[in-house]
Design an enzyme around this catalytic site. Structure first.
Site, short mmCIF file in Angstrom:
data_model
loop_
_atom_site.label_atom_id
_atom_site.label_comp_id
_atom_site.label_asym_id
_atom_site.label_seq_id
_atom_site.Cartn_x
_atom_site.Cartn_y
_atom_site.Cartn_z
CG ASP A 90 -5.10 -26.25 32.93
OD1 ASP A 90 -6.19 -26.03 33.48
OD2 ASP A 90 -4.41 -27.27 33.17
CD GLU A 147 -7.96 -29.98 37.02
OE1 GLU A 147 -8.03 -30.91 37.83
OE2 GLU A 147 -7.91 -30.16 35.78
#
Length: 399
Positions: A90, A147
């Site tokens: 991400d 994350e």
């Protein structure tokens, strides 16, 4: 995230390539990922791209794990041991201000933490391992969403990650621009900190600024609490254990000529052990409530655990050290580094299986930009270092 005509493949059905060609391929992939950042649980095109590359390597690939996570497995020989290697995919919500030719195309989103590099690195390791298969056992490649907010690892585990794709150990890394490029740091025990959030609500009795004696000033308690919290670090915590307590926001309902009734203090704390987490929470509550009682104010104390500390297993650290020395040489490996007080949701995996998290130096000699900065760009020179480290680790662990 269509790769289009501009993206050349240095391998098609064959995986034979030299390290220079693979390095060029990883840079192409990394730049493409950087141009097309997707934030937490929105990594659909990123996951499609990752899954496509892994399938081209002949792996069995599973998608949609924990939302947008991807898992692939590669086996060789008849060994029963299974290890996992994780990369996060991400991006963050930040407008990129760089002027390089692979700048983000998605407004307000950028790979400001280097997860594009982590993803490309693990893909590189998959290429190397699929080509050589010089190991005996199974390696699983975990590509994780989300994350940054700290929810991706839990989402994948809640979706049955370790039940469907069990591992004996798990490994992960983070690029570290504050370390010289190519060095590898790790340590047994806490290598990255917990993050706990707190909110202290203080209620007094507001009134006119000219008559403080007629009310209960909550700012008095707030000021004393602000200073007293640091005595937890200096007088309650072990001086050899890193602890950080930061008050980052204050809110009141007062005005320039009115003593407020309510004050809120918000912030977070960092520590590298579960014992210190408990100590901090208990002492913060006691200090805050005690000061408010002393001043006649009321106190509400909320404390939440957002990230656990990343606690490395010694045996897994030893495996990393051996692989790291093989990759970059002993002089570039620190097996007992200082903890990094940032947080990582990789810690959630380590609550279930042993593992090791490491820091891969990515610092540049010039224009070294920190993580989460609008000018940050991953150092392409360490892509192959990371890929070769993972290859060596798998071959070391699965002999």
């Amino acid at each position: 995230m269509g790769h289009g005509k501009d993206v050349k493949y240095f391998f098609e059905r064959t995986l034979k390539m030299d390290s220079r060609d693979l390095k060029k391929q990883l840079i192409i992939w990394r730049h493409m990922l950087h141009q097309n950042p997707e934030t937490a649980f929105e990594e659909k095109k990123t996951a499609e791209f990752v899954a496509e590359k892994l399938k081209e390597l002949g792996m069995e690939v599973h998608t949609g794990i924990g939302g947008t996570g991807v898992v692939a497995s590669l086996s060789a020989g008849d060994g029963k041991a299974v290890i996992g290697i994780r990369a996060d995919m991400d991006a963050i919500n930040l407008k990129e201000l760089s002027d390089h030719d692979h700048v983000s195309k998605n407004a307000g989103k950028m790979h400001g933490c280097g997860h594009d590099g982590h993803t490309a690195t693990l893909l590189g390791a998959a290429v190397l391992l699929a080509e050589t298969k010089n190991f005996n056992g199974t390696v699983r490649f975990f590509f994780q969403p989300a994350e940054e907010p700290g929810h991706g690892a839990k989402a994948m585990m809640d979706d049955g990650l370790f039940e469907k794709y069990p591992v004996d150990e798990i490994y992960g890394l983070h690029n570290a621009p504050f370390l010289p490029a190519g060095v590898i740091h790790t340590r047994t025990g806490g290598i990255m900190a917990s993050e706990d959030n707190f909110k202290i609500r203080i209620t007094g009795q507001g009134g006119h600024a000219s008559s403080p004696h007629q009310g209960i000033d909550p700012l008095t308690s707030a000021s004393q609490i602000y200073l007293a919290l640091q005595t937890i670090v200096s007088r309650n915590g072990n001086p050899l254990h890193p602890i950080v307590i930061s008050c980052t926001e204050w809110h009141t309902d007062g005005a320039h000529n009115a003593i407020p009734t309510h004050v809120e203090i918000l912030g977070d704390t960092r520590s590298c052990s579960k014992e210190d987490q408990i100590l901090i929470e208990n002492r913060m509550r006691e200090v805050s409530q005690g000061i408010c009682t002393m001043n006649g104010a009321k106190c509400e104390f909320d404390y939440t655990h957002e990230f656990n500390p990343v606690l490395n297993d010694k045996n897994c650290v030893d495996t990393v050290i051996r692989a790291a020395i093989q990759t970059v040489g002993k002089e570039k490996v620190d097996e007992n580094c200082e903890p990094w007080m940032a947080s990582e949701d990789f810690a959630a995996y380590l609550n279930q299986v042993p593992g090791c998290f490491l820091l891969l130096g990515s610092g540049k000699t010039e224009e070294n930009i920190p993580l989460h900065n609008a000018m940050f760009d991953y150092n392409d020179e360490v892509l192959m270092t990371g890929a070769e480290l993972w290859k060596n680790l798998v071959e070391e662990r699965l002999k």
